[in-house]
Scaffold this motif. Sequence first.
Motif, PDB file in Angstrom:
ATOM      1  N   LEU A 247       1.567  12.273  -5.319  1.00  0.00           N
ATOM      2  CA  LEU A 247       2.427  12.641  -4.190  1.00  0.00           C
ATOM      3  C   LEU A 247       2.789  11.425  -3.342  1.00  0.00           C
ATOM      4  O   LEU A 247       3.901  11.337  -2.813  1.00  0.00           O
ATOM      5  CB  LEU A 247       1.742  13.699  -3.329  1.00  0.00           C
ATOM      6  CG  LEU A 247       1.585  15.087  -3.968  1.00  0.00           C
ATOM      7  CD1 LEU A 247       0.846  16.032  -3.029  1.00  0.00           C
ATOM      8  CD2 LEU A 247       2.937  15.676  -4.365  1.00  0.00           C
ATOM      9  N   ALA A 248       1.853  10.476  -3.208  1.00  0.00           N
ATOM     10  CA  ALA A 248       2.144   9.259  -2.439  1.00  0.00           C
ATOM     11  C   ALA A 248       3.248   8.453  -3.131  1.00  0.00           C
ATOM     12  O   ALA A 248       4.187   7.982  -2.477  1.00  0.00           O
ATOM     13  CB  ALA A 248       0.877   8.425  -2.294  1.00  0.00           C
ATOM     14  N   LEU A 249       3.147   8.309  -4.442  1.00  0.00           N
ATOM     15  CA  LEU A 249       4.188   7.602  -5.191  1.00  0.00           C
ATOM     16  C   LEU A 249       5.499   8.383  -5.159  1.00  0.00           C
ATOM     17  O   LEU A 249       6.579   7.802  -5.033  1.00  0.00           O
ATOM     18  CB  LEU A 249       3.738   7.384  -6.636  1.00  0.00           C
ATOM     19  CG  LEU A 249       2.745   6.251  -6.874  1.00  0.00           C
ATOM     20  CD1 LEU A 249       2.161   6.330  -8.280  1.00  0.00           C
ATOM     21  CD2 LEU A 249       3.422   4.894  -6.669  1.00  0.00           C
ATOM     22  N   GLN A 250       5.407   9.690  -5.274  1.00  0.00           N
ATOM     23  CA  GLN A 250       6.595  10.544  -5.238  1.00  0.00           C
ATOM     24  C   GLN A 250       7.342  10.375  -3.930  1.00  0.00           C
ATOM     25  O   GLN A 250       8.566  10.246  -3.905  1.00  0.00           O
ATOM     26  CB  GLN A 250       6.161  11.998  -5.430  1.00  0.00           C
ATOM     27  CG  GLN A 250       7.280  13.021  -5.305  1.00  0.00           C
ATOM     28  CD  GLN A 250       6.767  14.426  -5.545  1.00  0.00           C
ATOM     29  OE1 GLN A 250       6.419  14.789  -6.668  1.00  0.00           O
ATOM     30  NE2 GLN A 250       6.712  15.238  -4.485  1.00  0.00           N
ATOM     31  N   GLU A 251       6.613  10.362  -2.820  1.00  0.00           N
ATOM     32  CA  GLU A 251       7.230  10.196  -1.511  1.00  0.00           C
ATOM     33  C   GLU A 251       7.888   8.827  -1.374  1.00  0.00           C
ATOM     34  O   GLU A 251       8.946   8.692  -0.746  1.00  0.00           O
ATOM     35  CB  GLU A 251       6.179  10.385  -0.417  1.00  0.00           C
ATOM     36  CG  GLU A 251       6.741  10.303   0.991  1.00  0.00           C
ATOM     37  CD  GLU A 251       5.688  10.544   2.048  1.00  0.00           C
ATOM     38  OE1 GLU A 251       6.014  10.440   3.245  1.00  0.00           O
ATOM     39  OE2 GLU A 251       4.522  10.830   1.680  1.00  0.00           O
ATOM     40  N   TYR A 252       7.272   7.812  -1.972  1.00  0.00           N
ATOM     41  CA  TYR A 252       7.827   6.459  -1.892  1.00  0.00           C
ATOM     42  C   TYR A 252       9.077   6.311  -2.752  1.00  0.00           C
ATOM     43  O   TYR A 252      10.052   5.673  -2.353  1.00  0.00           O
ATOM     44  CB  TYR A 252       6.777   5.443  -2.332  1.00  0.00           C
ATOM     45  CG  TYR A 252       7.286   4.017  -2.367  1.00  0.00           C
ATOM     46  CD1 TYR A 252       7.425   3.277  -1.200  1.00  0.00           C
ATOM     47  CD2 TYR A 252       7.640   3.427  -3.583  1.00  0.00           C
ATOM     48  CE1 TYR A 252       7.902   1.977  -1.230  1.00  0.00           C
ATOM     49  CE2 TYR A 252       8.110   2.125  -3.630  1.00  0.00           C
ATOM     50  CZ  TYR A 252       8.244   1.395  -2.450  1.00  0.00           C
ATOM     51  OH  TYR A 252       8.718   0.108  -2.497  1.00  0.00           O
TER      52      TYR A 252
ATOM     53  N   GLN B 270       0.832  -1.200   0.000  1.00  0.00           N
ATOM     54  CA  GLN B 270       0.000   0.000   0.000  1.00  0.00           C
ATOM     55  C   GLN B 270       0.863   1.244   0.000  1.00  0.00           C
ATOM     56  O   GLN B 270       1.744   1.428   0.827  1.00  0.00           O
ATOM     57  CB  GLN B 270      -0.929   0.018   1.210  1.00  0.00           C
ATOM     58  CG  GLN B 270      -1.909   1.181   1.179  1.00  0.00           C
ATOM     59  CD  GLN B 270      -2.988   1.079   2.240  1.00  0.00           C
ATOM     60  OE1 GLN B 270      -2.930   0.198   3.097  1.00  0.00           O
ATOM     61  NE2 GLN B 270      -3.972   1.956   2.191  1.00  0.00           N
ATOM     62  N   ILE B 271       0.596   2.105  -0.976  1.00  0.00           N
ATOM     63  CA  ILE B 271       1.255   3.406  -1.091  1.00  0.00           C
ATOM     64  C   ILE B 271       0.132   4.412  -1.272  1.00  0.00           C
ATOM     65  O   ILE B 271      -0.483   4.473  -2.335  1.00  0.00           O
ATOM     66  CB  ILE B 271       2.244   3.463  -2.267  1.00  0.00           C
ATOM     67  CG1 ILE B 271       3.294   2.358  -2.156  1.00  0.00           C
ATOM     68  CG2 ILE B 271       2.913   4.839  -2.343  1.00  0.00           C
ATOM     69  CD1 ILE B 271       4.217   2.262  -3.364  1.00  0.00           C
ATOM     70  N   GLY B 272      -0.153   5.194  -0.244  1.00  0.00           N
ATOM     71  CA  GLY B 272      -1.315   6.070  -0.315  1.00  0.00           C
ATOM     72  C   GLY B 272      -2.589   5.244  -0.234  1.00  0.00           C
ATOM     73  O   GLY B 272      -2.719   4.364   0.611  1.00  0.00           O
ATOM     74  N   SER B 273      -3.516   5.495  -1.135  1.00  0.00           N
ATOM     75  CA  SER B 273      -4.812   4.810  -1.099  1.00  0.00           C
ATOM     76  C   SER B 273      -4.864   3.576  -1.992  1.00  0.00           C
ATOM     77  O   SER B 273      -5.871   2.872  -2.010  1.00  0.00           O
ATOM     78  CB  SER B 273      -5.929   5.781  -1.519  1.00  0.00           C
ATOM     79  OG  SER B 273      -5.705   6.242  -2.854  1.00  0.00           O
TER      80      SER B 273
ATOM     81  N   GLU C  63      -3.046  13.550  -5.102  1.00  0.00           N
ATOM     82  CA  GLU C  63      -2.748  12.796  -3.884  1.00  0.00           C
ATOM     83  C   GLU C  63      -2.049  11.483  -4.215  1.00  0.00           C
ATOM     84  O   GLU C  63      -1.097  11.088  -3.527  1.00  0.00           O
ATOM     85  CB  GLU C  63      -4.039  12.531  -3.103  1.00  0.00           C
ATOM     86  CG  GLU C  63      -4.653  13.744  -2.430  1.00  0.00           C
ATOM     87  CD  GLU C  63      -5.273  14.733  -3.417  1.00  0.00           C
ATOM     88  OE1 GLU C  63      -5.376  15.927  -3.082  1.00  0.00           O
ATOM     89  OE2 GLU C  63      -5.672  14.303  -4.530  1.00  0.00           O
ATOM     90  N   GLU C  64      -2.512  10.803  -5.258  1.00  0.00           N
ATOM     91  CA  GLU C  64      -1.882   9.546  -5.654  1.00  0.00           C
ATOM     92  C   GLU C  64      -0.465   9.788  -6.167  1.00  0.00           C
ATOM     93  O   GLU C  64       0.450   9.016  -5.874  1.00  0.00           O
ATOM     94  CB  GLU C  64      -2.730   8.864  -6.724  1.00  0.00           C
ATOM     95  CG  GLU C  64      -4.062   8.358  -6.202  1.00  0.00           C
ATOM     96  CD  GLU C  64      -4.899   7.684  -7.274  1.00  0.00           C
ATOM     97  OE1 GLU C  64      -6.077   7.389  -6.992  1.00  0.00           O
ATOM     98  OE2 GLU C  64      -4.390   7.453  -8.391  1.00  0.00           O
TER      99      GLU C  64
END
Length: 226
Positions: free
Chosen positions: A78-83, A38-41, A75-76
């Motif tokens: 940014l979640a991948l970017q952070e990972y 799980q990465i974000g939602s 949001e999706e």
Amino acid sequence: MMHFIQISLIFLNTFAISVSGSDSAENENAEMYNPFIQIGSKYYFINESLKMNWFAASDYCRSHGGDLATIESREELLALQEYISPKGGMVQRFWIDGNDLANEGVFVSHTTGLPLTYTNWYENNPSDTNDEDCVEAFIQLGGTKLLMNDNKCETNFHAICQYRAPTMQKSREICVPLDKNEHCMLRDLAEALTQAADMFKSCSQPVRCSTSPRRSVTYNNFQLNN
């Protein structure tokens, strides 16, 4: 008093079932999403040791029960970017499912067949230089932002695979938390306690309780005389 003991045993039995069901559901979820995390939602899978062209990447994701990732919101992204960002040190390039293979300049999702609902194009892109028809997501050398770019589909990049949710419901109901602070087991216990309290309250009324002769009742190997 006997009724209270019987209700307590029913409650304990329900508690055991709830705990067992919760553990079982967690194990099923872990198995269902493997190798996705799980990465974000959403749930994604990135094989960092394998590069392939866009077509092979699409087949690869499908062979693992997913599709090339569809980034549908900031949001999706940014979640991948952070990972992905902490793994920097070099240019990182990944295939996602956008393409304009069917209609030049009209980028659609390979998964849904619909126009992309969210894009974060790199400056002056998409450019369609040398028939660039497939969409990549990349982080520049020394950068931190995940950007999109059209590139030649034959180029070898890593793939971001996205888990494909089952289209059919499971045969048995699995508790789904209403929010991140709720635990399914606690909800089940609360419901069981409420039911037990209702039963006890009902039997406290003489006209509602059984007036049949005494009999032996067994609950999970415990025998009571009623």
